[in-house]
Design an enzyme around this catalytic site. Structure first.
Site: not given
Length: 193
Positions: A76-78
């Site tokens: 995941s990446d934000t």
């Protein structure tokens, strides 16, 4: 319910984030944590969701030759997307202050992408939440950075922390996405397996 559907799979969360780990525990998913260092560098022409999709996929690459049909890898990446620019994790106090000062009194987007992958398939889901900060004072920003040290958070803030409680006026979309994982979308995809 979800845990019984996933009983035949080995779930791997490739994240050191305590918040993401907590979300999977809340879904009653048995999982292991495997973190591999990746340089989070993306091509300059990418914008918004393209950046998080790219980075979530990039984080899955070191695992490619290890995955079996029974493994499900979650990466995941934000990012915080503000005024056509990505705000990642601040390097130091000054950068954190500058980021929060930019966000003060304005609206921004928080974008998270999740890559779900095994030997045979890969699926990317993403979500965007719109967040509006009140006008923050320099004293409030200084207090928050000094006491909470938000150097591991995109945009230099955690919505679940003090700054979120006193500074956020409105939020449109998933709160959990701002914390770091669009749990509802991840759940839907895992239920399809």
């Amino acid at each position: 319910m979800l845990s019984s559907k996933l009983a035949n799979y080995n779930i791997i969360l490739a994240s050191g984030s305590p918040r993401r780990q907590h979300f999977l525990k809340d879904l009653h998913i048995d999982f292991e944590i495997r973190v591999k260092e990746v340089d989070e560098i993306y091509p300059n022409h990418l914008k918004g969701i393209e950046i998080t999709d790219y980075l979530a996929t990039l984080k899955s690459k070191p695992f490619e030759n290890e995955l079996t049909e029974k493994d499900i890898l979650i990466t995941s990446d934000t990012i915080v997307w503000h005024q056509n620019k990505a705000l990642g994790k601040p390097k130091d106090y000054d950068e954190a202050f500058e980021m929060l000062w930019q966000l003060s009194g304005k609206t921004h987007e928080v974008i998270t992408s999740v890559c779900i992958k095994n030997k045979n398939f890969q699926k990317i889901v993403n979500d965007t939440t719109i967040v509006e900060f009140k006008k923050l004072s320099k004293e409030e920003i200084d207090y928050y950075i000094t006491n909470y040290r938000p150097y591991d958070k995109a945009g230099a803030y955690g919505i679940q922390e003090w700054i979120g409680k006193i500074g956020i006026k409105t939020i449109k979309g998933s709160y959990f996405n701002v914390v770091g994982l669009p749990v509802h979308k991840l759940y839907e995809e895992l239920m399809k397996l």
